[in-house]
Design an enzyme around this catalytic site. Structure first.
Site, PDB file in Angstrom:
ATOM      1  N   LYS A 204       0.978  -1.192   0.186  1.00 30.92           N
ATOM      2  CA  LYS A 204       0.176  -0.059   0.039  1.00 30.92           C
ATOM      3  C   LYS A 204       0.916   1.343  -0.060  1.00 30.92           C
ATOM      4  O   LYS A 204       0.681   2.244  -0.766  1.00 30.92           O
ATOM      5  CB  LYS A 204      -1.020   0.011   1.125  1.00 30.92           C
ATOM      6  CG  LYS A 204      -1.555   1.271   1.702  1.00 30.92           C
ATOM      7  CD  LYS A 204      -2.477   1.838   0.088  1.00 30.92           C
ATOM      8  CE  LYS A 204      -3.111   3.199   0.720  1.00 30.92           C
ATOM      9  NZ  LYS A 204      -3.887   3.501   1.821  1.00 30.92           N
ATOM     10  N   CYS A 258      -2.864  10.340   1.505  1.00 31.88           N
ATOM     11  CA  CYS A 258      -2.104   9.347   1.183  1.00 31.88           C
ATOM     12  C   CYS A 258      -0.642   9.571   0.514  1.00 31.88           C
ATOM     13  O   CYS A 258       0.514   9.353   1.275  1.00 31.88           O
ATOM     14  CB  CYS A 258      -2.923   8.304   0.029  1.00 31.88           C
ATOM     15  SG  CYS A 258      -4.092   7.770   0.733  1.00 31.88           S
TER      16      CYS A 258
END
Length: 424
Positions: A204, A258
């Site tokens: 991720k 993110c």
């Protein structure tokens, strides 16, 4: 099955609603009373296409309810924020994650599955969360199951991508992987990819780091184009016609929870072997200052007094301002006290945002486009008639070209420098 989700933000709420609309009993938990009250009144508190109607469907079926009190359940999903620590490498702050895990420990029973969706540093699930869960006396992999299943969705398309994207199921053991697949298999139509928890965590982080590095390359190319008087956008367009090249688009910086955050989690765990990741972060962090410098030069060129900033969110068509470079740019320009600065964003409601476009552009000498909202892509020259001068600095490469507008993009930045040099 009965599912409890801790954290009802941009990921936790859509995930909860998705499970509820696929036949599960879901209880959403959040520490913010205003969030709970809003959801109890059948109103979402974040902007995401389709989410409001999906909430109404889940509420009408009785599949979803929001509250502040945790209950016993079959599955516990942790989807709380993980900001940066204020340390040298801006490591992962696990405060909210650990608080959430500790809050469910009194409710854990044999057969339960605990899922960490929050983005965390590599080895967090196995080295930090596993001992906490096993403090109950229940053995992970035998009595209950622990999984890291990172979200991999794009804001603006969350509901679609939750269902159709491939999903990584990072289990502490093989039995944990199987438990995770059974749960996400309820609605995910993409592949369910088996993995260890640590590999899922790093995957991720690397997905977002890849994009951050690619954007840094594009931003550096924009600066090269500025230095050498070459259109960087034309260069990117031509280079990307090569079958194995995909350079991203330069812009005012990188934001969101993110791309602007996750690379640091890797750096903090392995600082001596991540020079490329660290340099990419520095390049992208430099862009707001660079845009301010070019904006100031352009305003000097046109003898401008008022700047209208279009867009303060970190990306288009969302209301999310987390880590937004647009806000940093606006703050620097306002602090300089050289210009009058007005902010306009149709997706953000705040007292410091001018809600009326016509008022925002009235008397302005420059539109500074910092977000690629769809609304900005359709602005025509005649809508700018109330501007003192029709100058546009479009950092997102979305503005309609017109002979009536002096348009500066990330491709023709050198035009500012050349004109200033001639004038001086």
């Amino acid at each position: 099955m009965k599912i409890v989700t801790i954290g009802l933000g941009y990921i936790g709420l859509p995930t909860s609603i998705m499970f509820a609309n696929h036949g599960q009993e879901v209880i959403g938990i959040d520490v913010q009373s205003d969030v709970i009250k809003s959801l109890q009144n059948n109103q979402v508190h974040i902007e995401e296409p389709g989410l409001q109607s999906a909430l109404l469907k889940a509420r009408n079926s009785g599949g979803f309810r929001a509250q502040m009190e945790i209950e016993k359940a079959d599955v516990f999903i942790i989807a709380v924020p993980t900001p940066n620590n204020a340390d040298k490498y801006q490591s992962c702050d696990l405060t909210y994650v650990l608080s959430a895990v500790r809050s469910i420990i009194p409710y854990l029973e044999k057969g339960n599955t605990v899922i960490i969706e929050s983005t965390v540093a590599p080895r967090t699930t196995e080295d930090i969360i596993l001992p906490l869960v096993e403090s109950t006396g229940l053995e992970v992999g035998k009595d209950l199951f622990l999984v890291h299943c990172p979200e991999r969705v794009l804001p603006g398309k969350i509901l679609h991508e939750l269902k159709h994207n491939n999903r990584i199921i990072g289990g502490v053991t093989k039995a944990c992987v199987a438990a995770g697949k059974k749960i996400y298999g309820l609605f995910v139509e993409g592949d369910l990819i088996s993995s260890s928890a640590a590999a899922a965590e790093l995957s991720k982080l690397m997905e977002n780091t890849y994009r951050d590095v690619n954007i840094a390359l594009a931003n550096e190319l924009a600066k090269i184009g500025d230095e050498l008087a070459i259109d960087s956008l034309e260069v990117i367009e031509m280079a990307n016609k090569h079958p194995r090249v995909n350079i991203h688009t330069p812009g005012p910086g990188v934001g969101g929870h993110c791309l602007a955050v996750d690379p640091y989690f890797i750096v903090a765990e392995a600082p001596t072997v991540t020079p490329l990741i660290q340099q990419a972060r520095e390049i992208n962090r430099s862009m707001p200052k660079f845009i301010v410098e070019k904006t100031t030069a352009l305003m000097e060129q046109v003898n401008g007094k008022k700047i209208t900033i279009l867009g303060v969110t970190y990306k288009g068509n969302v209301d999310d301002i987390r880590e937004s470079p647009a806000l940093e740019i606006a703050e620097i320009l306002q602090d300089n006290n050289e210009f009058e600065v007005i902010l306009y964003d149709p997706h953000v409601q705040a007292e410091w945002i001018e809600p009326d476009f016509n008022k925002a552009v009235m008397g302005s000498d420059l539109l500074l486009v910092l977000t690629d909202h769809d609304e900005f892509k359709e602005i025509k020259a005649e809508q700018l008639d109330d501007m003192t001068q029709k100058n546009v600095f479009d950092t997102k490469s979305i503005f309609l070209k017109s002979s009536e507008i002096n348009l500066v993009t990330m491709g023709n930045l050198a035009a500012i420098k050349k004109t200033i040099a001639v004038g001086k």
